[in-house]
Design an enzyme around this catalytic site. Structure first.
Site, short mmCIF file in Angstrom:
data_model
loop_
_atom_site.label_atom_id
_atom_site.label_comp_id
_atom_site.label_asym_id
_atom_site.label_seq_id
_atom_site.Cartn_x
_atom_site.Cartn_y
_atom_site.Cartn_z
N SER A 144 0.97 -1.23 -0.33
CA SER A 144 0.08 0.09 0.09
C SER A 144 0.80 1.48 0.08
CB SER A 144 -0.78 0.43 0.88
OG SER A 144 -1.57 0.96 1.33
N TYR A 157 -1.82 -0.84 10.58
CA TYR A 157 -2.04 -1.37 9.09
C TYR A 157 -0.80 -0.63 8.71
CZ TYR A 157 -3.51 -1.57 3.96
OH TYR A 157 -3.75 -1.28 2.32
#
Ligand code: NAP
Length: 270
Positions: A144, A157
């Protein structure tokens, strides 16, 4: 895309979002697809769709909770028993959790560590001998853009994705000249179920923000197409969308104490 002609691709998290899109874009070229996730009905619907559209394509589905280490080993045994030789591993499954770390549910934190980090590492480790045996092979790890920044309200995350990008880069160097390439796909916001999953129950008013970065959004089709093109070109990493790629390149030039101050000041909007 010719690079994937005749490949056997294993896609984790194929029941929705980017994973299902990987299956759809690979289906016209692949010989076999192995689709993995927990939701059996979703996997079966995708298998029916792709088998109908591409009669020559073999589509296997396997229901697996990637957070379960024993179940992961059982899955690898099943692949060997079936004689399935994977030559393209797409480590795509993942989940987020939006909100302050202190009020997070431990089960959710552990699931992120188990799925985003442990399962990706474990499957890569367990399947590397098979990938080597296949001759030319590739690993695509879905990371990401969060991997480049420590993000308040997405602390765990972002840290798991920092692991994925770093691990991918180092493994790529180790595997250079072995015929196995490694690529990290680092998307910004993409409209999938990710944001619903990442929003905590009762916190819908303060949801994980798909809407906040409109200039950086790409569609699942675009994110996956850029990821596959990067694998075909043997690129180390790809950030889908020219604007986001440019913004990350510029951010890399900014001294980190300034990045920290910007993130601190904007934490309420992250
Ligand atoms: N969407 C974004 O904006 C965005 C941005 C950057 C990176 N990413 C990354 O892209 C990847 C795909 O996410 P997405 O956007 O497509 O989200 P998504 O639609 O929520 O898909 C997540 C997939 O992961 C699977 N999964 C989650 N936990 C699992 C578990 N314990 N065992 C097996 N499978 C599990 C889900 O399947 P089941 O629930 O059926 O098990 C689902 O297929 C993730 O790694 C995510 O971090 C997404």
């Amino acid at each position: 895309m010719k690079f994937f002609a005749g490949c056997t691709a294993l896609i984790t998290g194929a029941s929705s979002g980017l994973g299902a899109e990987f299956a759809r874009q690979l289906a016209p070229q692949a010989q076999s697809l192995v689709l993995v996730a927990r939701r059996h009905d979703r996997l079966e619907a995708l298998r029916a769709e792709l088998s109908g559209a591409y009669p020559g394509l073999a589509v296997f589905t396997y229901v697996l909770d990637l957070a379960d280490a024993e179940a992961r080993l059982g899955f690898v045994r099943w692949l060997n028993e079936q004689g399935i030789v994977v030559d393209f591993l797409v480590n795509n499954a993942g989940l987020g959790d939006h909100g302050p770390f202190e009020s997070s549910e431990w089960d959710r934190v552990r699931a992120m560590l188990d799925v985003n980090v442990a399962a990706l590492t474990h499957l890569t480790h367990a399947l590397l001998p098979m990938l080597h045996g296949a001759g030319r092979a590739a690993i695509l790890n879905v990371s990401s853009v969060a991997s480049f920044f420590p993000l308040p309200n997405l602390a765990v995350y972002a840290a798991t994705k920092a692991y994925v990008t770093s691990f991918s880069e180092a493994l790529r160097m180790e595997l250079r000249d072995t015929g196995v390439s490694v690529t990290a796909l680092c998307p910004g916001p993409v409209h999938t179920e990710f944001f619903d999953v990442a929003t905590r129950p009762g916190d819908e008013g303060n949801a994980a923000h798909y809407e906040t970065m409109p200039a950086f959004r790409v569609t699942p089709e675009e994110a996956v197409a850029e990821g596959l093109a990067a694998v075909a070109r043997d690129r180390a990493r790809v950030i889908p969308g020219p604007l986001l790629a440019a913004a990350v390149a510029v951010a890399a030039l900014v001294p980190f104490f300034l990045v920290r101050q910007i993130l601190q000041a904007s934490r309420a909007r992250i």
